[in-house]
Design an enzyme around this catalytic site. Structure first.
Site, PDB file in Angstrom:
ATOM      1  N   ASN A 104       5.603   4.892   6.067  1.00  0.00           N
ATOM      2  CA  ASN A 104       4.431   4.032   6.207  1.00  0.00           C
ATOM      3  C   ASN A 104       3.138   4.912   5.604  1.00  0.00           C
ATOM      4  OD1 ASN A 104       6.398   2.371   7.562  1.00  0.00           O
ATOM      5  ND2 ASN A 104       5.335   2.636   9.492  1.00  0.00           N
ATOM      6  N   VAL A 105       2.224   3.995   4.911  1.00  0.00           N
ATOM      7  CA  VAL A 105       1.214   4.496   4.468  1.00  0.00           C
ATOM      8  C   VAL A 105      -0.107   4.161   5.203  1.00  0.00           C
ATOM      9  CG1 VAL A 105       2.012   4.356   2.117  1.00  0.00           C
ATOM     10  CG2 VAL A 105       0.754   2.697   2.976  1.00  0.00           C
ATOM     11  N   HIS A 121       5.597   8.473   1.552  1.00  0.00           N
ATOM     12  CA  HIS A 121       5.102   7.608   0.531  1.00  0.00           C
ATOM     13  C   HIS A 121       3.697   7.602   0.487  1.00  0.00           C
ATOM     14  CE1 HIS A 121       9.174   4.916   0.820  1.00  0.00           C
ATOM     15  NE2 HIS A 121       9.288   6.309   0.178  1.00  0.00           N
ATOM     16  N   CYS A 149     -13.664  10.484  -9.514  1.00  0.00           N
ATOM     17  CA  CYS A 149     -13.785  11.609  -8.741  1.00  0.00           C
ATOM     18  C   CYS A 149     -14.959  12.558  -9.050  1.00  0.00           C
ATOM     19  CB  CYS A 149     -12.611  12.464  -9.626  1.00  0.00           C
ATOM     20  SG  CYS A 149     -12.279  14.093  -9.257  1.00  0.00           S
ATOM     21  N   GLY A 189      13.047   0.634  12.354  1.00  0.00           N
ATOM     22  CA  GLY A 189      11.998  -0.381  11.656  1.00  0.00           C
ATOM     23  C   GLY A 189      12.009  -0.140  10.008  1.00  0.00           C
ATOM     24  N   THR A 190      13.239   0.117   9.481  1.00  0.00           N
ATOM     25  CA  THR A 190      13.298   0.326   7.970  1.00  0.00           C
ATOM     26  C   THR A 190      14.385  -0.410   7.450  1.00  0.00           C
ATOM     27  OG1 THR A 190      13.255   1.725   6.122  1.00  0.00           O
ATOM     28  CG2 THR A 190      14.408   2.583   7.998  1.00  0.00           C
ATOM     29  N   SER A 191      14.105  -1.162   6.314  1.00  0.00           N
ATOM     30  CA  SER A 191      15.246  -1.847   5.936  1.00  0.00           C
ATOM     31  C   SER A 191      16.218  -1.059   5.210  1.00  0.00           C
ATOM     32  CB  SER A 191      14.959  -2.972   4.583  1.00  0.00           C
ATOM     33  OG  SER A 191      14.106  -2.343   3.710  1.00  0.00           O
ATOM     34  N   ASN A 215      16.362  -1.732  15.080  1.00  0.00           N
ATOM     35  CA  ASN A 215      15.360  -2.720  14.141  1.00  0.00           C
ATOM     36  C   ASN A 215      15.454  -4.255  14.608  1.00  0.00           C
ATOM     37  OD1 ASN A 215      15.064  -4.516  11.594  1.00  0.00           O
ATOM     38  ND2 ASN A 215      15.364  -2.117  10.738  1.00  0.00           N
ATOM     39  N   ALA A 233      10.429  -2.912  18.005  1.00  0.00           N
ATOM     40  CA  ALA A 233      10.248  -1.323  18.210  1.00  0.00           C
ATOM     41  C   ALA A 233       9.436  -1.195  19.248  1.00  0.00           C
ATOM     42  CB  ALA A 233       9.616  -0.742  16.944  1.00  0.00           C
TER      43      ALA A 233
HETATM   44  C1  BJW Z   1      11.272  -4.658  12.651  1.00  0.00           C
HETATM   45  C2  BJW Z   1      10.291  -5.233  13.416  1.00  0.00           C
HETATM   46  C3  BJW Z   1       9.946  -4.546  14.515  1.00  0.00           C
HETATM   47  C4  BJW Z   1      10.485  -5.799  11.448  1.00  0.00           C
HETATM   48  N1  BJW Z   1      10.623  -3.910  15.266  1.00  0.00           N
HETATM   49  N2  BJW Z   1      11.860  -3.532  13.392  1.00  0.00           N
HETATM   50  C5  BJW Z   1      18.938   5.974  -6.035  1.00  0.00           C
HETATM   51  C6  BJW Z   1      19.640   4.751  -6.167  1.00  0.00           C
HETATM   52  C7  BJW Z   1      18.853   3.500  -6.593  1.00  0.00           C
HETATM   53  C8  BJW Z   1      17.415   3.619  -7.022  1.00  0.00           C
HETATM   54  C9  BJW Z   1      16.822   4.882  -6.603  1.00  0.00           C
HETATM   55  C10 BJW Z   1      17.492   6.104  -6.158  1.00  0.00           C
HETATM   56  N3  BJW Z   1      16.523   6.980  -6.134  1.00  0.00           N
HETATM   57  C11 BJW Z   1      15.610   6.521  -6.445  1.00  0.00           C
HETATM   58  C12 BJW Z   1      15.701   5.151  -6.801  1.00  0.00           C
HETATM   59  C13 BJW Z   1      14.253   4.287  -7.136  1.00  0.00           C
HETATM   60  C14 BJW Z   1      13.425   3.838  -6.136  1.00  0.00           C
HETATM   61  C15 BJW Z   1      14.416   2.953  -5.097  1.00  0.00           C
HETATM   62  O1  BJW Z   1      14.644   3.340  -3.895  1.00  0.00           O
HETATM   63  N4  BJW Z   1      14.778   1.714  -5.458  1.00  0.00           N
HETATM   64  C16 BJW Z   1      15.283   0.883  -4.462  1.00  0.00           C
HETATM   65  C17 BJW Z   1      14.546  -0.531  -4.260  1.00  0.00           C
HETATM   66  C18 BJW Z   1      16.761   0.580  -5.198  1.00  0.00           C
HETATM   67  N5  BJW Z   1      12.757   4.840  -5.557  1.00  0.00           N
HETATM   68  C19 BJW Z   1      11.917   5.372  -6.092  1.00  0.00           C
HETATM   69  O2  BJW Z   1      11.264   5.175  -7.165  1.00  0.00           O
HETATM   70  C20 BJW Z   1      11.104   6.521  -5.237  1.00  0.00           C
HETATM   71  N6  BJW Z   1      10.980   7.692  -6.018  1.00  0.00           N
HETATM   72  C21 BJW Z   1      12.032   8.603  -6.050  1.00  0.00           C
HETATM   73  O3  BJW Z   1      12.824   8.449  -5.891  1.00  0.00           O
HETATM   74  O4  BJW Z   1      11.557   9.444  -7.409  1.00  0.00           O
HETATM   75  C22 BJW Z   1      12.669   9.922  -8.054  1.00  0.00           C
HETATM   76  C23 BJW Z   1      13.499   9.228  -8.635  1.00  0.00           C
HETATM   77  C24 BJW Z   1      12.892   8.053  -9.412  1.00  0.00           C
HETATM   78  C25 BJW Z   1      13.671   7.027 -10.093  1.00  0.00           C
HETATM   79  C26 BJW Z   1      15.114   7.165 -10.144  1.00  0.00           C
HETATM   80  C27 BJW Z   1      15.762   8.079  -9.541  1.00  0.00           C
HETATM   81  C28 BJW Z   1      14.870   9.181  -8.870  1.00  0.00           C
HETATM   82  C29 BJW Z   1       9.650   6.216  -4.729  1.00  0.00           C
HETATM   83  C30 BJW Z   1       9.809   5.238  -3.663  1.00  0.00           C
HETATM   84  C31 BJW Z   1       8.396   4.640  -3.274  1.00  0.00           C
HETATM   85  C32 BJW Z   1       8.441   3.239  -2.583  1.00  0.00           C
HETATM   86  N7  BJW Z   1       6.848   2.871  -2.404  1.00  0.00           N
HETATM   87  C33 BJW Z   1       6.936   1.675  -1.631  1.00  0.00           C
HETATM   88  C34 BJW Z   1       5.724   0.959  -2.193  1.00  0.00           C
HETATM   89  C35 BJW Z   1       4.415   1.608  -1.811  1.00  0.00           C
HETATM   90  C36 BJW Z   1       3.389   0.466  -1.789  1.00  0.00           C
HETATM   91  C37 BJW Z   1       2.245   0.606  -0.925  1.00  0.00           C
HETATM   92  O5  BJW Z   1       2.961   0.608   0.377  1.00  0.00           O
HETATM   93  O6  BJW Z   1       1.303   0.168  -1.130  1.00  0.00           O
HETATM   94  O7  BJW Z   1       6.846   2.082  -0.197  1.00  0.00           O
HETATM   95  S1  BJW Z   1       8.236   0.728  -1.566  1.00  0.00           S
HETATM   96  C38 BJW Z   1       7.856  -0.060   0.148  1.00  0.00           C
HETATM   97  O8  BJW Z   1       9.163   0.003   0.572  1.00  0.00           O
HETATM   98  C39 BJW Z   1       7.347   0.816   0.658  1.00  0.00           C
HETATM   99  C40 BJW Z   1       7.858   1.264   2.013  1.00  0.00           C
HETATM  100  O9  BJW Z   1       7.454   2.405   2.488  1.00  0.00           O
HETATM  101  C41 BJW Z   1       9.526   1.210   1.440  1.00  0.00           C
HETATM  102  C42 BJW Z   1      10.402   0.983   2.472  1.00  0.00           C
HETATM  103  O10 BJW Z   1      10.119  -0.145   3.126  1.00  0.00           O
HETATM  104  P1  BJW Z   1      10.624  -0.383   4.884  1.00  0.00           P
HETATM  105  O11 BJW Z   1       9.594   0.647   5.370  1.00  0.00           O
HETATM  106  O12 BJW Z   1      11.903  -0.141   4.917  1.00  0.00           O
HETATM  107  O13 BJW Z   1      10.031  -1.838   5.072  1.00  0.00           O
HETATM  108  P2  BJW Z   1      10.772  -3.193   4.716  1.00  0.00           P
HETATM  109  O14 BJW Z   1       9.736  -4.259   4.587  1.00  0.00           O
HETATM  110  O15 BJW Z   1      11.643  -3.212   3.600  1.00  0.00           O
HETATM  111  O16 BJW Z   1      11.706  -3.544   6.178  1.00  0.00           O
HETATM  112  C43 BJW Z   1      11.145  -3.616   7.334  1.00  0.00           C
HETATM  113  C44 BJW Z   1      12.009  -3.312   8.247  1.00  0.00           C
HETATM  114  O17 BJW Z   1      11.431  -3.525   9.623  1.00  0.00           O
HETATM  115  C45 BJW Z   1      13.178  -4.650   8.351  1.00  0.00           C
HETATM  116  O18 BJW Z   1      14.487  -3.988   8.460  1.00  0.00           O
HETATM  117  C46 BJW Z   1      12.831  -5.457   9.382  1.00  0.00           C
HETATM  118  O19 BJW Z   1      14.108  -5.981  10.041  1.00  0.00           O
HETATM  119  C47 BJW Z   1      12.263  -4.316  10.508  1.00  0.00           C
HETATM  120  N8  BJW Z   1      11.505  -4.904  11.358  1.00  0.00           N
HETATM  121  N9  BJW Z   1       9.838  -6.151  12.312  1.00  0.00           N
HETATM  122  C48 BJW Z   1      11.454  -3.554  14.474  1.00  0.00           C
HETATM  123  N10 BJW Z   1       8.792  -5.384  15.085  1.00  0.00           N
HETATM  124 ZN    ZN Z   2     -10.689  14.546 -10.876  1.00  0.00          ZN
END
Ligand code: BJW
Ligand code: ZN
Length: 244
Positions: A104-105, A121, A149, A189-191, A215, A233
Site C-alpha cells: 500500500n502507498v 510500492h 525539484c 488483504g491482497t489479491s 481476505n 481485515a
Molecule cells: C479485503 C477487504 C477487506 C477487499 N478485508 N480483504 C513475474 C511474473 C509475471 C509478471 C511479473 C513478474 N515479475 C514482475 C512482473 C510484472 C509486474 C506484475 O506483477 N504483473 C502482474 C500483474 C502479472 N510487476 C512489476 O512490474 C513490479 N516490478 C518488478 O517486478 O520489477 C522487475 C520486473 C519487471 C518486469 C518484469 C519482470 C521483473 C512492480 C509492480 C508495481 C505495482 N504497482 C501497483 C500500482 C501502483 C500505482 C498506485 O498505487 O498508484 O501497486 S499495481 C497495484 O497492485 C498496486 C498494489 O500495491 C498492487 C497489489 O494490489 P493489492 O494490494 O493486492 O490490491 P487488489 O485490489 O488487487 O486486491 C485487494 C484484495 O483485498 C482483494 O483480494 C480483496 O478480496 C481484498 N479485500 N476488501 C480484507 N475489507
Molecule cells: Zn532534482
C-alpha cells in the site's frame, strides 16, 4: 500440514512465535475507506493502469497522471488507520523479529505507528525528481502542477513503483529475508497477483513457515497457504492480537 486451524489457534501460534512477517495489500485499507485496485469497486474499474500508473503514461501526459494522484491524495488524507492496522502495531511491539511488508502507498501503517515496515510500492506522500532522483516528503493538497525539484528544477513524479519498474533493492533484500526466515507469514488483504509480492507465500512455505491468509475472498494464495480465513481485515486481524 496444520489445516483445520481456527483463528484462535493462529493467535496462539503468534503468541509463541519469535519471528513474524506480515504482507498487506489494499484490502487492509479498504476498511478505512481507501479503494482497492481490482474487483467491482476497485480503482482499475474506472481507470486503466497503463493510462495512469505507468512510466509511459507519465511521459505522455504528466499533468493527467498528477491529477489522478492529486485526487487520491485528497481522498487518503481524509482516512485513518483501522483496527487491523493498529493490531499490527501491537504485534510489532511484542514480537522479537517482526517485519511488515506493505504494497500500500497510502501511509496508513506508518500513521498507525508501524516502524519495522517496508513500503515496497512507494508512498503517495513522497515525490521523486525525474532528473536527479532525489526523494522528498510532500503533503501539498492540492499539489500545484507542475511540481518542480528545488535542487535541479526537474519535474517531480509520485514516489510510487509502477508496472515494469524495479522495486527498491534494500527493501527487497530485507523483505525476502523476512519472508524466508519467519516462523509465521500473515498475508492480509491482497489479491496476490502482483509480483514480487505474489511470490512470498511459496517462498515462506519453502522456508517452513506457517502461512496464513486473511481476505474477504479466496485468492490464488488460498491454495498455497496453510490456512485461509475469509472476512474483513478489521474484524479478523484484531482476533490475532491485542489491539485496542
Ligand atoms: C479485503 C477487504 C477487506 C477487499 N478485508 N480483504 C513475474 C511474473 C509475471 C509478471 C511479473 C513478474 N515479475 C514482475 C512482473 C510484472 C509486474 C506484475 O506483477 N504483473 C502482474 C500483474 C502479472 N510487476 C512489476 O512490474 C513490479 N516490478 C518488478 O517486478 O520489477 C522487475 C520486473 C519487471 C518486469 C518484469 C519482470 C521483473 C512492480 C509492480 C508495481 C505495482 N504497482 C501497483 C500500482 C501502483 C500505482 C498506485 O498505487 O498508484 O501497486 S499495481 C497495484 O497492485 C498496486 C498494489 O500495491 C498492487 C497489489 O494490489 P493489492 O494490494 O493486492 O490490491 P487488489 O485490489 O488487487 O486486491 C485487494 C484484495 O483485498 C482483494 O483480494 C480483496 O478480496 C481484498 N479485500 N476488501 C480484507 N475489507
Ligand atoms: Zn532534482
Amino acid at each position: 500440514m496444520p489445516s483445520g486451524l481456527t483463528i484462535l489457534d493462529v493467535r496462539d501460534c503468534l503468541a509463541q512465535a519469535r519471528s513474524v512477517t506480515v504482507l498487506t495489500g489494499a484490502g487492509i485499507s479498504a476498511d478505512s475507506g481507501v479503494p482497492t485496485f481490482r474487483g467491482p469497486e476497485g480503482l482499475w474499474k474506472n481507470y486503466r493502469p497503463e493510462e495512469l500508473a505507468s512510466p509511459e503514461a507519465f511521459a505522455r501526459d504528466p499533468k493527467l497522471v498528477w491529477e489522478w494522484y492529486n485526487w487520491r491524495r485528497e481522498l487518503v488524507a481524509t482516512k485513518q488507520p483501522n483496527a487491523a492496522h493498529k493490531t499490527l502495531v501491537a504485534l510489532e511491539r511484542r514480537i522479537e523479529h517482526f517485519w511488515l511488508i506493505t504494497q500500500n502507498v497510502d501511509g496508513l501503517h506508518a500513521l498507525a505507528g508501524s516502524q519495522r515496515l517496508s513500503e515496497i510500492h512507494g508512498n503517495i506522500w513522497k515525490v521523486r525528481c525525474t532528473q536527479c532522483n532525489r526523494v522528498s516528503p510532500n503533503r501539498d493538497l492540492p499539489l500545484v502542477y507542475p511540481p518542480i525539484c528545488t535542487d535541479c528544477s526537474g519535474l517531480l513524479r509520485p514516489h510510487i513503483v509502477w508496472f515494469g519498474e524495479s522495486l527498491d533493492q534494500d527493501d527487497m533484500t530485507r523483505s525476502y529475508q523476512a519472508v524466508r526466515t519467519c516462523d509465521i507469514l500473515l498475508i492480509i488483504g491482497t489479491s496476490g497477483v502482483v509480483y514480487p509480492a505474489a511470490s512470498f507465500a511459496p517462498i515462506a512455505k519453502d522456508g517452513g513457515a506457517l502461512v496464513v491468509e486473511l481476505n474477504l475472498d479466496p485468492t490464488p494464495n488460498s491454495s498455497i497457504v496453510d490456512v485461509a480465513f475469509q472476512g474483513r481485515a478489521k474484524d479478523l486481524v484484531p482476533l490475532l492480537g491485542d489491539a485496542t
